[in-house]
Design a protein around this motif. Structure first.
Motif, mmCIF file in Angstrom:
data_model
loop_
_atom_site.group_PDB
_atom_site.id
_atom_site.type_symbol
_atom_site.label_atom_id
_atom_site.label_comp_id
_atom_site.label_asym_id
_atom_site.label_seq_id
_atom_site.Cartn_x
_atom_site.Cartn_y
_atom_site.Cartn_z
ATOM 1 N N TYR A 1 -17.312 -39.962 45.889
ATOM 2 C CA TYR A 1 -18.487 -40.651 45.364
ATOM 3 C C TYR A 1 -18.077 -41.955 44.692
ATOM 4 C CZ TYR A 1 -23.010 -41.262 43.023
ATOM 5 O OH TYR A 1 -24.214 -41.749 42.572
ATOM 6 N N THR B 1 -20.382 -28.121 32.397
ATOM 7 C CA THR B 1 -19.469 -28.245 33.531
ATOM 8 C C THR B 1 -18.212 -27.477 33.144
ATOM 9 O OG1 THR B 1 -18.830 -30.396 32.625
ATOM 10 C CG2 THR B 1 -20.281 -30.424 34.511
ATOM 11 N N GLY C 1 -32.152 -32.454 35.593
ATOM 12 C CA GLY C 1 -31.354 -33.572 36.076
ATOM 13 C C GLY C 1 -30.070 -33.845 35.315
ATOM 14 N N TRP C 2 -30.035 -33.409 34.082
ATOM 15 C CA TRP C 2 -28.934 -33.889 33.254
ATOM 16 C C TRP C 2 -28.100 -32.799 32.602
ATOM 17 C CZ3 TRP C 2 -33.251 -36.533 34.334
ATOM 18 C CH2 TRP C 2 -33.170 -37.903 34.538
ATOM 19 N N LYS D 1 -24.840 -34.179 28.056
ATOM 20 C CA LYS D 1 -25.836 -35.255 28.010
ATOM 21 C C LYS D 1 -27.257 -34.712 27.975
ATOM 22 C CE LYS D 1 -22.896 -38.537 28.256
ATOM 23 N NZ LYS D 1 -22.714 -39.389 27.082
ATOM 24 N N GLU E 1 -19.924 -28.213 18.048
ATOM 25 C CA GLU E 1 -19.189 -27.557 19.123
ATOM 26 C C GLU E 1 -19.391 -26.036 19.087
ATOM 27 O OE1 GLU E 1 -18.031 -29.860 17.095
ATOM 28 O OE2 GLU E 1 -17.076 -31.459 18.246
ATOM 29 N N LYS F 1 -22.296 -41.291 35.747
ATOM 30 C CA LYS F 1 -22.678 -40.043 36.426
ATOM 31 C C LYS F 1 -24.197 -39.960 36.519
ATOM 32 C CE LYS F 1 -22.480 -35.030 35.897
ATOM 33 N NZ LYS F 1 -21.894 -33.900 35.170
ATOM 34 N N HIS F 2 -24.872 -40.192 35.378
ATOM 35 C CA HIS F 2 -26.331 -40.104 35.368
ATOM 36 C C HIS F 2 -26.850 -40.585 34.027
ATOM 37 C CE1 HIS F 2 -30.035 -37.487 36.607
ATOM 38 N NE2 HIS F 2 -30.260 -38.770 36.675
ATOM 39 N N LEU G 1 -29.683 -32.176 39.144
ATOM 40 C CA LEU G 1 -29.930 -33.154 40.204
ATOM 41 C C LEU G 1 -29.259 -34.475 39.837
ATOM 42 C CD1 LEU G 1 -33.625 -32.091 40.555
ATOM 43 C CD2 LEU G 1 -31.908 -31.862 42.370
ATOM 44 N N THR G 2 -27.946 -34.499 40.031
ATOM 45 C CA THR G 2 -27.213 -35.727 39.729
ATOM 46 C C THR G 2 -27.265 -36.657 40.928
ATOM 47 O OG1 THR G 2 -25.179 -34.752 40.570
ATOM 48 C CG2 THR G 2 -25.601 -34.540 38.210
ATOM 49 N N PRO G 3 -27.106 -37.958 40.688
ATOM 50 C CA PRO G 3 -27.070 -38.909 41.804
ATOM 51 C C PRO G 3 -26.027 -38.528 42.863
ATOM 52 C CG PRO G 3 -27.323 -40.112 39.767
ATOM 53 C CD PRO G 3 -27.151 -38.667 39.389
ATOM 54 N N GLN G 4 -24.886 -38.007 42.420
ATOM 55 C CA GLN G 4 -23.865 -37.643 43.407
ATOM 56 C C GLN G 4 -24.384 -36.554 44.339
ATOM 57 O OE1 GLN G 4 -19.801 -36.961 42.053
ATOM 58 N NE2 GLN G 4 -19.551 -35.352 43.584
ATOM 59 N N MET H 1 -15.966 -28.087 29.930
ATOM 60 C CA MET H 1 -15.407 -29.435 29.771
ATOM 61 C C MET H 1 -16.300 -30.304 28.890
ATOM 62 S SD MET H 1 -12.805 -28.882 31.485
ATOM 63 C CE MET H 1 -12.030 -30.488 31.515
ATOM 64 N N ARG I 1 -20.526 -35.818 23.068
ATOM 65 C CA ARG I 1 -20.000 -36.947 23.829
ATOM 66 C C ARG I 1 -20.250 -36.741 25.308
ATOM 67 N NH1 ARG I 1 -15.383 -40.577 22.458
ATOM 68 N NH2 ARG I 1 -15.008 -40.339 20.240
ATOM 69 N N ASN I 2 -20.105 -35.482 25.729
ATOM 70 C CA ASN I 2 -20.108 -35.192 27.163
ATOM 71 C C ASN I 2 -21.255 -34.314 27.634
ATOM 72 O OD1 ASN I 2 -17.489 -36.434 27.486
ATOM 73 N ND2 ASN I 2 -16.732 -34.693 26.343
#
Lengths: 776, 279
Positions: free
Chosen positions: B258, A688, A683-684, A704, A282, B185-186, A762-765, A696, A701-702
């Motif tokens: 979404y 955030t 993309g990943w 990616k 961290e 999410k991805h 470039l996330t799917p959302q 966040m 874990r978060n």
């Protein structure tokens, strides 16, 4: 021309076995009984005044030897701009900023004491992006900017949040746009992120009674650490030793000064005792620096036949709370601002801007992965508007010998063959079979391409050196100042030396640890220049050793030294090969039968310093800052489900002109590793942040990164247009694999969904949302 | 590292575990039951929790059972997700278990931990809800067996000190035709944006969802709608949307819009699949 025996061979890497078997000891693995351990307490706020830090309970906790806060440390540290207190003083400027440090007998006791430190904060308004930072009356992150010391090449703007501004003014953009049949203007952006090297940062410090400071560090630049420690704490650099073992990944994140300054101060607080600080994951993600974010605005124009006429570029680098390397990153991006294209008229302002984000340092690509995303998106949009195939458009505009860069330096004979690279990419992607195809199941396959270039961004006097010594058995010790960060450099250097001496690379022992007291000076293991510069130094050192070997042998063999040849571990008459001696017999001096000894040991010495580089003019950017450019092209093929934005990357290809491939397997690995990292970037991977500026995803874990199984099929093809002044014609390639991936991926996905995609990640959302826009 | 000391107990029976828990709790030592430990280790490292003691349940034989006993499948709470993903008695829960985290983590993650932990996804509860499972709990007053549906409302309602021992399913529920879709999410190794299962029970299509709202659920009202043959697929989706038992999550994994779009798409696909299965 003689066949090369050891160059262009996929020699297995020398450090492979130990690493794979877990035998290699990294700095964090080393502990000793007398060692004290440190831990840091960090800020939960992105921007706040520090009202009070209460350390009384912590000081009384078991095992605790010292507790430091920002108030105990006057002064700042900085690579180019002295803006960072080692512990936050008066206020915190990013989530995760260190506010206090504990030194204790054990790591557990140090960490346990952290919860006993009470900090009172008063939150301040948070600046969440470069544009927010540049708004009039935006909160100032560094009110004292005017008092910070800085190098002459950096231009901070006190009274604002701008830490540096670099200008490029080439030609006349207005007339360029007038001559343009087609013009586009667009915004591009992405948030900051991190390197996520496997090994987290670590540092130890000890101060001896005679004033010597001994630092062990996971640094890519031990000599930079030495000189910055000296400058920051008023210590003679001759009294500082920095020692570095091989690293578990650097990616630029370990290139500057990191924990060393703080650990030195902690050691000082406990009477010079050995203190160790190892980042938790961290801390490594958030408290230690990551990479920049970017906001870019690009206006680009071309004539009717698709030739670029003018570029008006604004790059705004999100440096986070402190400037660190980012002031040079924004500068490097200005120098290369147009991408590898011939653009006669260029206006660029590239700024490094403070925000309340975790701060940024060097990251693989150093401003070029950032600018390449923006430029390649702009080029795609312009080509589309002009009705020209995007690959063809790039082909028309590639920079070639005789063209000038944005800084108006001339591309010479050493210029890579970018057109050949594009041809290769086109073939690997089967571009001529179409760049977009709707499948029977509703999915869409599409392709995207990009071009990239990079020259090392380094001081004009960046240098390297090499020292060779011999062992009784005739094997050679190779001593240089470069760090093995996983890039396979030491293996490649052994191959270069093996070729020069005519012996097998297995007979060359490359010294793993770099100790600034004994190793030849080296600027830093960064910027993809180590093979080039140390390779050159090594060749000089080899020539020096060969001359000494011949000198000694000429006495014994009673012949002119120039009649001799050195190869296969022997020194012999070139035209009478059976007449000679083993190198082992002369390498430590020669002893005659009756006992006389002559000449002494062979010590080969070589050095290299950058040739004819200049600073750039502060008004126009004119100058020659680039040692050599490595350029190439990349492409991807994706399959997208437009109904939900999910996609797979089917294929990722790259063709790069590297001058000479020293070790094909390692070179391929470097490029593919870079491509994977570039895809992750696009993309990943990114931080955030919530509205209060808190990260966040501050743990793995978060946060990616790409995993095995998510990777596409990779294809790499090298082109070899010789770099005449490089070792065996080689030029750098360590970073370049990342550069074009975000542009290519965004281009392919934009083509697939039928809408521009100008923001990362470039996330799917994001793609789904763009698709909904298209449907409207 | 976990930078503080704590007491560690390894009881061999439920009775022993409960006695130790009660003693430690009464002594103010803030004990925690410990199975896989992935959450406990993470929070202890960060020092956001500081239990005085851990009571390791993995040595208790009845919590490690995985057996088809006549007409019942017994799933012990301490079966790892890796184990669950490899068993063949109940393929649906194997599919669900296999989609959580990654293999290395699944080697430690347990069924009980997944259901009772602090993370709100509890994905392994989904096939247990649709299978009308029974839950075996044990506490101060001994063992009790209850229908899961009565004890699960957003989370499992455990008394203080009570231990989840086993989940029990009827054999007839194990082979039902089922449909699963997990959205992230991805990339697959992540928390779910929406994880939905559909199960064709004897004459009734059951559905359960995790990740969409702040808690996993199986809803009678929604099942009434999707089993109403008078409604078109589109109407089923629209009416179900209104009947969602809570607000749709919006967070750094994905927006509520979404999530909703994905869920609605998947619901349509699930209904089509089940209709096709009927023919």
């Amino acid at each position: 021309m003689e066949e090369q025996k050891h160059i262009g061979i996929s020699l297995p890497r020398k450090d492979g076995e130990d690493k794979v078997r877990g035998k290699l000891r990294y700095l964090g693995d080393r502990q000793s009984p007398q060692m004290l351990h440190a831990a840091i307490k960090t800020s939960p706020h992105a921007h706040a005044l520090i009202i009070k830090v209460d350390t009384t309970a912590a000081l009384e906790a078991p095992g605790v030897r010292a507790v430091l806060t920002g108030e105990d440390i006057p002064g700042n540290i900085g690579i180019y701009l002295g803006d960072k207190p080692p512990l936050a003083r008066r206020k915190v400027r990013h989530y995760g900023e260190p506010v206090a440090a504990v030194v204790a007998d054990s790591e557990a006791e140090a960490k346990a004491a952290l919860t006993l430190i009470n900090v009172e904060y008063k939150p301040l308004p948070v600046v969440r992006s470069p544009s927010e930072s540049l708004v009039e009356n935006a909160p100032l992150l560094h009110e004292d900017m005017g008092t910070y010391s800085h190098i002459p090449a950096i231009f901070p703007e006190p009274g604002s949040n701008v830490a540096n501004r670099t200008r490029i003014r080439k030609g006349d953009v207005e007339s360029g746009f007038k001559a343009s049949e087609t013009v586009i203007e667009e915004l591009f952006s992405f948030p900051p992120g991190d390197h996520v090297a496997m090994e987290t940062r670590a540092s130890t410090a000890e101060i001896l009674d005679d004033g010597q400071v001994i630092i062990h560090s996971t640094t890519q630049a031990p000599f930079v650490v030495r000189s910055l420690l000296g400058a920051s704490f008023n210590l003679p650099t001759g009294k500082i030793t920095v020692i570095t073992a091989p690293l578990g990944g650097g990616f630029g994140g370990k290139a500057g000064i990191q924990l060393e300054g703080l650990v030195y101060l902690l050691s000082k607080a406990v009477d010079g005792r050995l203190v160790r600080l190892v980042n938790s994951r961290e801390n490594d993600l958030i408290s230690s620096p990551g990479r920049t974010g970017l906001e870019a605005k690009i206006r680009l124009g071309c004539s009717k036949d698709g030739k670029l006429q003018a570029a008006e570029i604004n790059y705004c680098f999100d440096s986070g709370a402190y400037a660190d390397y980012a002031v040079n990153i924004s500068r490097a991006a200005a120098i290369a601002c147009t991408g590898p294209y011939a653009v006669p008229n260029v206006w660029c302002d590239s700024t490094c801007v403070y925000t309340n984000h975790p701060f940024a340092t060097a990251y693989r690509g150093f401003g070029h992965i950032e600018l390449t995303f923006a430029i390649e998106r702009a080029v795609d949009l312009l080509a589309e508007k002009a009705g020209i195939d995007p690959l063809e458009f790039r082909m028309i505009n590639v920079i070639r010998k005789g063209d000038t860069t944005p800084t108006q330096s001339l591309m010479d004979d050493n210029t890579g063959n970018l057109r050949k690279c594009l041809d290769n990419v086109s073939a690997m992607l089967e571009w001529d079979r179409g760049s977009r195809q709707k499948m029977a199941d509703g999915k869409v396959r599409a392709k995207g391409v990009s071009c990239f270039w990079k020259a090392p961004a380094m001081p004009t006097n960046a240098d390297g050196g090499a020292i060779l010594t011999f062992n009784e058995d005739g094997t050679v010790n190779l001593h240089c100042g470069a760090i093995e960060i996983g890039q396979g450099l030491k293996t490649a250097l052994a191959q270069v030396l093996a070729e020069k001496l005519g012996i097998h690379p297995d007979l060359i022992h490359v010294i793993d640890e770099v100790n600034t007291r004994s190793a030849p000076h080296d600027w830093a293991t960064a910027a993809s220049r180590s093979l080039f510069m140390i390779g050159r130094a090594l060749i000089e050192a080899a020539d020096d050793a060969i001359r000494q070997i011949k000198q000694t042998a000429s006495i014994v063999l009673r012949c002119p030294p120039e009649d001799l040849q050195v190869s296969e571990g022997r020194v012999f008459l070139a035209d009478e090969p059976e007449t000679g001696l083993p190198v082992a017999d002369v390498a430590l001096g020669y002893m005659f039968p009756e006992g006389n000894a002559v000449q002494g040991q062979v010590i080969g010495v070589g050095r290299y310093i950058s040739r004819r580089l200049t600073a750039i003019d502060p008004e126009s950017g004119t100058g020659r800052p680039a040692l050599e450019w490595t350029m190439g092209a990349q492409g991807v093929e994706v399959e997208l489900d437009p109904s939900d934005g999910t996609y797979r990357v089917l294929k990722a290809v790259c063709s790069m002109d590297v001058g000479k491939v020293i070790n094909p397997f390692l070179a391929h690995g470097q490029v593919v590793g870079g491509m994977s990292m570039g895809l992750g970037f696009a993309g990943w991977e990114s931080f955030t942040l919530n509205r209060q500026g808190r990260v966040m995803n501050d743990s793995l874990r978060n946060y990616k990164i790409l995993r095995y199984g998510e990777e596409p099929a990779y294809q790499v093809e090298f082109v070899e247009t010789p770099q005449r002044d490089g070792p065996y014609g080689a030029r750098g390639l360590g970073e370049q694999g990342v550069l074009g991936m975000p542009g290519a991926l965004a281009g392919a996905l934009a083509r697939a969904i039928g809408r521009p995609l100008n923001q990362l990640p470039l996330t799917p959302q994001k793609i789904w949302e763009a698709g909904k826009e298209a449907a409207k | 590292m976990i930078p503080f000391d704590l007491e560690y107990y390894a009881p061999e029976s439920i009775k022993e575990a409960v006695v130790i828990y009660t003693e430690l709790a009464d002594a103010g030592k803030e004990p925690l039951y410990y199975a896989g430990g992935t959450e406990i280790v993470t929070f202890c490292r960060q020092q956001t929790i500081k239990p005085g003691a851990l009571i390791d349940l993995k040595g208790i034989a009845e919590t490690g059972l995985l057996e088809l006993d006549g007409e019942k499948l017994i799933l012990g709470a301490n079966i790892t997700l890796s184990c669950l993903s490899e068993q063949g008695h109940f393929p649906l829960i194997a599919d669900v278990a296999r989609s959580v985290a990654d293999r290395t983590a699944r080697n430690r993650l347990t069924l009980g931990g997944n259901i009772c932990g602090r993370l709100p996804y509890r994905e392994t509860i989904l096939p247990l809800l649709t299978a009308d499972a029974e839950v075996v709990l044990a506490g101060r007053d001994g063992h009790r067996t209850e229908p899961l549906s009565e004890l699960f409302d957003k989370r499992l309602k455990l008394e203080k000190g009570e231990i989840l021992v086993q989940l029990i399913l009827a054999r007839k529920e194990l082979g039902n035709k089922s449909w699963v879709r997990r959205r992230e999410k991805h990339g697959p190794v992540d928390y779910p944006l929406c994880h939905m299962i559909g199960v064709k029970k004897k004459d009734h299509l059951a559905v359960a969802v995790s990740g969409l709202c702040a808690f996993p659920f199986r809803s009678d009202e929604i099942e009434k709608v999707i089993n109403d043959s008078a409604l078109s697929a589109q109407e089923k989706v629209e009416k179900s949307t209104v009947l969602l038992p809570g607000a749709i999550r919006s967070d750094e994994l994905g927006s509520d819009d979404y999530r909703l779009a994905l869920w609605q798409k998947d619901l349509v696909e699930m209904l089509e699949y089940m209709e096709g299965a009927e023919r």
